[in-house]
Design a protein around this motif. Structure first.
Motif, short mmCIF file in Angstrom:
data_model
loop_
_atom_site.label_atom_id
_atom_site.label_comp_id
_atom_site.label_asym_id
_atom_site.label_seq_id
_atom_site.Cartn_x
_atom_site.Cartn_y
_atom_site.Cartn_z
N VAL A 195 5.13 23.26 13.91
CA VAL A 195 5.23 22.22 12.77
C VAL A 195 4.83 22.77 11.38
O VAL A 195 5.67 22.87 10.63
CB VAL A 195 4.94 20.81 12.99
N ALA A 196 3.85 23.30 11.65
CA ALA A 196 3.13 23.95 10.30
C ALA A 196 4.11 25.00 9.84
O ALA A 196 4.25 25.22 8.58
CB ALA A 196 1.82 24.47 10.49
N ASP A 197 4.48 25.81 10.69
CA ASP A 197 5.36 26.94 10.43
C ASP A 197 6.55 26.68 9.76
O ASP A 197 7.08 27.37 8.83
CB ASP A 197 5.46 28.09 11.69
N ARG A 198 7.11 25.61 10.44
CA ARG A 198 8.43 25.13 9.86
C ARG A 198 8.20 24.72 8.48
O ARG A 198 9.10 24.82 7.57
CB ARG A 198 8.99 24.08 10.65
N LEU A 199 7.37 23.92 8.26
CA LEU A 199 7.03 23.19 6.96
C LEU A 199 6.62 24.11 5.99
O LEU A 199 7.17 24.13 4.70
CB LEU A 199 5.90 22.33 7.06
N PRO A 201 -0.15 12.33 -0.39
CA PRO A 201 0.82 12.77 0.23
C PRO A 201 2.06 11.81 0.29
O PRO A 201 1.83 10.68 0.34
CB PRO A 201 0.25 12.96 1.61
N GLY A 202 3.39 12.56 0.26
CA GLY A 202 4.44 11.57 0.43
C GLY A 202 4.77 11.29 2.01
O GLY A 202 5.59 10.49 2.35
N VAL A 203 4.34 12.45 2.91
CA VAL A 203 4.70 12.07 4.30
C VAL A 203 3.22 12.71 5.00
O VAL A 203 2.46 13.66 4.54
CB VAL A 203 5.66 13.07 4.74
N VAL A 204 2.76 11.99 6.10
CA VAL A 204 1.86 12.20 7.02
C VAL A 204 2.38 12.24 8.34
O VAL A 204 3.19 11.57 8.76
CB VAL A 204 0.78 10.91 7.13
N ILE A 205 2.26 13.47 8.87
CA ILE A 205 2.75 13.84 9.89
C ILE A 205 1.41 14.02 11.17
O ILE A 205 0.70 14.88 10.85
CB ILE A 205 3.39 15.26 10.19
N ASN A 206 1.45 13.27 12.35
CA ASN A 206 0.38 13.12 13.20
C ASN A 206 1.02 14.12 14.49
O ASN A 206 1.53 13.48 15.25
CB ASN A 206 0.17 12.04 13.66
N CYS A 207 0.30 15.22 14.67
CA CYS A 207 0.70 16.14 15.92
C CYS A 207 -0.64 16.01 16.75
O CYS A 207 -0.79 16.85 17.65
CB CYS A 207 1.01 17.41 15.45
N ALA A 208 -1.86 15.31 16.18
CA ALA A 208 -3.00 15.20 16.84
C ALA A 208 -3.07 14.54 18.10
O ALA A 208 -2.16 13.60 18.28
CB ALA A 208 -3.84 14.89 15.82
N GLY A 209 -3.90 14.85 19.26
CA GLY A 209 -3.98 14.14 20.37
C GLY A 209 -4.51 14.91 21.42
O GLY A 209 -4.79 16.02 21.14
N VAL A 237 5.03 10.02 10.27
CA VAL A 237 6.02 10.73 11.47
C VAL A 237 4.94 10.82 12.45
O VAL A 237 4.03 11.91 12.50
CB VAL A 237 6.62 12.05 10.96
N GLN A 238 4.88 10.19 13.59
CA GLN A 238 3.97 10.07 14.70
C GLN A 238 4.70 10.95 15.93
O GLN A 238 5.97 10.65 16.44
CB GLN A 238 3.57 8.74 15.15
N ARG A 261 11.58 21.46 14.01
CA ARG A 261 12.84 21.31 13.28
C ARG A 261 13.23 19.64 13.31
O ARG A 261 13.36 19.00 12.25
CB ARG A 261 14.11 21.83 13.88
N ALA A 262 12.90 18.89 14.49
CA ALA A 262 12.93 17.58 14.31
C ALA A 262 12.02 16.74 13.64
O ALA A 262 12.55 15.86 13.03
CB ALA A 262 13.15 16.94 15.98
N VAL A 263 10.86 17.34 13.44
CA VAL A 263 9.72 16.70 12.87
C VAL A 263 10.02 16.85 11.43
O VAL A 263 9.93 15.97 10.55
CB VAL A 263 8.48 17.31 13.16
N HIS A 264 10.56 18.15 10.97
CA HIS A 264 10.88 18.35 9.48
C HIS A 264 11.86 17.45 9.17
O HIS A 264 11.83 16.67 8.13
CB HIS A 264 11.29 20.13 9.43
#
Length: 336
Positions: free
Chosen positions: A16-20, A60-68, A102-103, A205-208
């Motif tokens: 996700v980081a690479d895509r962003l 931020p305008g968007v927070v993406i949570n990939c943690a877990g 985005v969770q 790509r879906a997360v983006h």
């Protein structure tokens, strides 16, 4: 667009980081527990107030949570998958940034499904284990938070970076050892299950796409096609150039981890014994019988209904399973 990425050093988070970072319109900040994070913060132990202050500073305008967490006991899974998400939701409610959330959820939230069926987002969740329960609780927290939020329920991610302890990672490692030692027979357990494998780069790509959309609620991310693990094993063997025989071993109902002596009786000279469905440390079954229980609590079949992702995100998977398996094998083959 300012994006705060949580869990950037995890399996999904890295892609996700690479895509962003490839999007020149995105200004990315990574928050996590590792030293490589822009900001170090543990969501499982940190307070909502501390995270709120950081959100107000970064705005931020968007927070993406990939943690877990995917492994551990019920207490650890609850702490890292549920309590952590409660912290994120509370911090966003307190903050004035108004960020979209985005969770990343998972297919384990649904639990077992009827063979031949496609699971849609309106299916009643019946998770079959503590991991699925902890992720479902997180989804309910997000969707009930009143925030501008979407949950992407990712089915079975594969491709580069696949963890060695995952079923396909374990399969690649068993094949590497067989080729390294010249074994002409590979005995595998747990190949009867069918899963919807989606490449991790397609997930990114879906997360983006979700971060740019106005879609809310839960959205499945998969291919819409279940693949039997034994078929994936055959493709991996072809990609790897493994010319040995693949023999499947399945366990009887109620099978528990076998002993080392049982493994020795099964294996014999010139064979490798592995169970792609067993948690790390368990050996393949000694007896033939019913399909080996897959550790995600989802039974023998899972297949996503992906129409919502197509209609609301404009997203479709692009990378086929053979390419994903080739990348898994490339990494396994380089392992010493």
């Amino acid at each position: 667009m300012r994006v705060l990425l949580l869990g950037a050093n995890g399996y999904l988070g890295r892609f996700v980081a690479d895509r962003l970072l490839a999007d020149p319109a995105v200004q990315l900040t990574a928050l996590g527990r590792g030293d490589d994070a822009d900001v170090r913060f543990d969501l499982a132990t940190g307070s909502p107030g501390a995270l709120t202050r950081f959100l107000n500073a970064v705005h931020p305008g968007v927070v993406i949570n990939c943690a877990g967490a995917t492994r551990g006991g019920a207490r650890d899974l609850t702490r890292h998958n549920t309590v952590a998400v409660a912290t994120v939701c509370e911090a966003l409610r307190r903050s004035g940034c108004g960020a979209r959330l985005v969770q990343l959820g998972c297919a384990a939230e649904y639990g077992p499904s009827q063979p031949g069926s496609s699971t849609a987002e309106d299916a009643v969740p019946r998770p079959g284990g503590p991991y699925g329960v902890s992720k479902l609780a997180a989804t309910e927290l997000v969707l009930g938070s009143g925030l501008d939020a979407v949950v992407l329920r990712v089915f079975s991610p594969v491709g580069p970076g696949t963890p060695a302890g995952s079923p396909l990672g374990r399969l690649a490692e068993a094949m590497r050892r067989a080729m390294q030692s010249g074994d002409g027979e590979l005995k595998l357990g747990g190949l009867g299950v069918q899963r919807d494998f989606v490449d991790v780069r397609d997930v990114a790509r879906a997360v983006h796409a979700a971060s740019l959309s106005a879609a809310q609620g839960a959205i499945n991310i998969g291919t819409g096609r279940a693949v039997r693990l034994r078929d994936a094993a055959a493709v991996l063997a072809r990609v790897a150039g493994y010319g040995g025989a693949l023999h499947e071993l399945d366990a009887p109902p109620g099978y528990a981890a076998g002993s080392a002596s049982a493994a020795a009786r099964n294996g014999g000279v010139g064979s490798v014994l592995a169970s792609v469905g067993a948690p790390r440390g368990e050996m393949a079954p000694e007896h033939l019988g019913a399909p080996y229980p897959y550790p995600d609590g989802c039974g023998s079949w899972q297949q996503a209904d992906v129409r919502t992702a197509r209609d609301r995100l404009g997203w479709r998977p692009r990378i086929n399973l053979e390419e994903s398996l080739a990348d898994i094998w490339m990494e396994a083959a380089c392992r010493i």
